[in-house]
Write a protein that holds these residues in place. Sequence first.
Motif, PDB file in Angstrom:
ATOM      1  N   ASN A  57       0.864  -1.172   0.000  1.00  0.00           N
ATOM      2  CA  ASN A  57       0.000   0.000   0.000  1.00  0.00           C
ATOM      3  C   ASN A  57       0.910   1.235   0.000  1.00  0.00           C
ATOM      4  O   ASN A  57       1.223   1.778   1.053  1.00  0.00           O
ATOM      5  CB  ASN A  57      -0.928  -0.021   1.213  1.00  0.00           C
ATOM      6  CG  ASN A  57      -2.048   0.963   1.099  1.00  0.00           C
ATOM      7  OD1 ASN A  57      -2.191   1.628   0.083  1.00  0.00           O
ATOM      8  ND2 ASN A  57      -2.843   1.066   2.142  1.00  0.00           N
TER       9      ASN A  57
ATOM     10  N   SER B 296       6.233   3.333   1.358  1.00  0.00           N
ATOM     11  CA  SER B 296       5.103   2.853   2.150  1.00  0.00           C
ATOM     12  C   SER B 296       5.311   3.324   3.578  1.00  0.00           C
ATOM     13  O   SER B 296       6.389   3.132   4.150  1.00  0.00           O
ATOM     14  CB  SER B 296       5.028   1.327   2.103  1.00  0.00           C
ATOM     15  OG  SER B 296       4.044   0.853   2.975  1.00  0.00           O
TER      16      SER B 296
ATOM     17  N   LYS C 223       3.459   2.498   6.385  1.00  0.00           N
ATOM     18  CA  LYS C 223       3.199   1.492   7.419  1.00  0.00           C
ATOM     19  C   LYS C 223       2.753   0.221   6.735  1.00  0.00           C
ATOM     20  O   LYS C 223       2.557   0.173   5.538  1.00  0.00           O
ATOM     21  CB  LYS C 223       2.114   1.974   8.374  1.00  0.00           C
ATOM     22  CG  LYS C 223       0.805   2.287   7.694  1.00  0.00           C
ATOM     23  CD  LYS C 223      -0.216   2.798   8.659  1.00  0.00           C
ATOM     24  CE  LYS C 223      -1.383   3.309   7.867  1.00  0.00           C
ATOM     25  NZ  LYS C 223      -2.620   3.000   8.102  1.00  0.00           N
ATOM     26  N   GLY C 224       2.598  -0.809   7.504  1.00  0.00           N
ATOM     27  CA  GLY C 224       2.087  -2.053   6.948  1.00  0.00           C
ATOM     28  C   GLY C 224       3.172  -2.925   6.359  1.00  0.00           C
ATOM     29  O   GLY C 224       4.358  -2.716   6.540  1.00  0.00           O
TER      30      GLY C 224
ATOM     31  N   CYS D 207       8.094  -6.057   7.022  1.00  0.00           N
ATOM     32  CA  CYS D 207       7.462  -4.875   7.615  1.00  0.00           C
ATOM     33  C   CYS D 207       8.576  -4.010   8.199  1.00  0.00           C
ATOM     34  O   CYS D 207       9.707  -4.467   8.358  1.00  0.00           O
ATOM     35  CB  CYS D 207       6.435  -5.271   8.675  1.00  0.00           C
ATOM     36  SG  CYS D 207       7.142  -6.014  10.144  1.00  0.00           S
TER      37      CYS D 207
ATOM     38  N   GLU E 119      -5.772  -2.289   1.193  1.00  0.00           N
ATOM     39  CA  GLU E 119      -5.798  -2.139   2.650  1.00  0.00           C
ATOM     40  C   GLU E 119      -5.326  -3.405   3.357  1.00  0.00           C
ATOM     41  O   GLU E 119      -4.999  -3.380   4.536  1.00  0.00           O
ATOM     42  CB  GLU E 119      -7.208  -1.775   3.138  1.00  0.00           C
ATOM     43  CG  GLU E 119      -7.681  -0.415   2.698  1.00  0.00           C
ATOM     44  CD  GLU E 119      -8.217  -0.420   1.262  1.00  0.00           C
ATOM     45  OE1 GLU E 119      -8.686  -1.482   0.789  1.00  0.00           O
ATOM     46  OE2 GLU E 119      -8.138   0.630   0.623  1.00  0.00           O
TER      47      GLU E 119
ATOM     48  N   TYR F 229      -2.605  -4.837   3.043  1.00  0.00           N
ATOM     49  CA  TYR F 229      -1.204  -4.675   3.427  1.00  0.00           C
ATOM     50  C   TYR F 229      -1.063  -3.952   4.765  1.00  0.00           C
ATOM     51  O   TYR F 229       0.013  -3.936   5.345  1.00  0.00           O
ATOM     52  CB  TYR F 229      -0.428  -3.959   2.327  1.00  0.00           C
ATOM     53  CG  TYR F 229      -0.356  -4.778   1.060  1.00  0.00           C
ATOM     54  CD1 TYR F 229       0.487  -5.876   0.969  1.00  0.00           C
ATOM     55  CD2 TYR F 229      -1.153  -4.474  -0.043  1.00  0.00           C
ATOM     56  CE1 TYR F 229       0.549  -6.644  -0.177  1.00  0.00           C
ATOM     57  CE2 TYR F 229      -1.097  -5.237  -1.192  1.00  0.00           C
ATOM     58  CZ  TYR F 229      -0.246  -6.319  -1.254  1.00  0.00           C
ATOM     59  OH  TYR F 229      -0.200  -7.087  -2.387  1.00  0.00           O
ATOM     60  N   ASP F 230      -2.161  -3.345   5.241  1.00  0.00           N
ATOM     61  CA  ASP F 230      -2.165  -2.701   6.554  1.00  0.00           C
ATOM     62  C   ASP F 230      -2.701  -3.619   7.646  1.00  0.00           C
ATOM     63  O   ASP F 230      -2.788  -3.211   8.799  1.00  0.00           O
ATOM     64  CB  ASP F 230      -3.001  -1.415   6.512  1.00  0.00           C
ATOM     65  CG  ASP F 230      -2.404  -0.382   5.578  1.00  0.00           C
ATOM     66  OD1 ASP F 230      -1.172  -0.392   5.384  1.00  0.00           O
ATOM     67  OD2 ASP F 230      -3.168   0.434   5.028  1.00  0.00           O
TER      68      ASP F 230
END
Length: 148
Positions: free
Chosen positions: A21, A37, A39-40, A58, A106, A108-109
Amino acid sequence: MITVRIPRKNKEVFNLYAHGNFINSAYNEERGSLFVSDKGVVVLDYNYRPHRRAYIVCPAEQAQYMKPVYLPNVREKLSLIAAVYGRRIDLLRTALFNIESIAGKEAYDFPILFWQEVSCLLDNFNGKKGAANKANLMILCTRFGRKC
């Protein structure tokens, strides 16, 4: 934050594909693309000439219990959730397609536990069928926040 530089195809020793994401991107004719990116989770797919590898990663600060590592063409330290080799890379690509069709970018979060369970489904492969099918992924996505 994860900053990934995707080299131009066939201009370096390896080709790199990133799934995530991403909030920002830029392109340079000589160096390739840059994706950020905030976050995630990000899935990195490295294709070297004799073999290929994929990593589910991550940011290191999101998972303090994992030892941080550095990967090629990634600026920050990462926590390695899963390393995938061989035929399981094709299963991972199919799983990513299914996850994105169910939950969108989403996914990926979602929490790290979701991606660890996806990794376990990828490992449950007997040579013919894998457990990372659309039905199991739909159950996981529903459990972690996406109503199907």
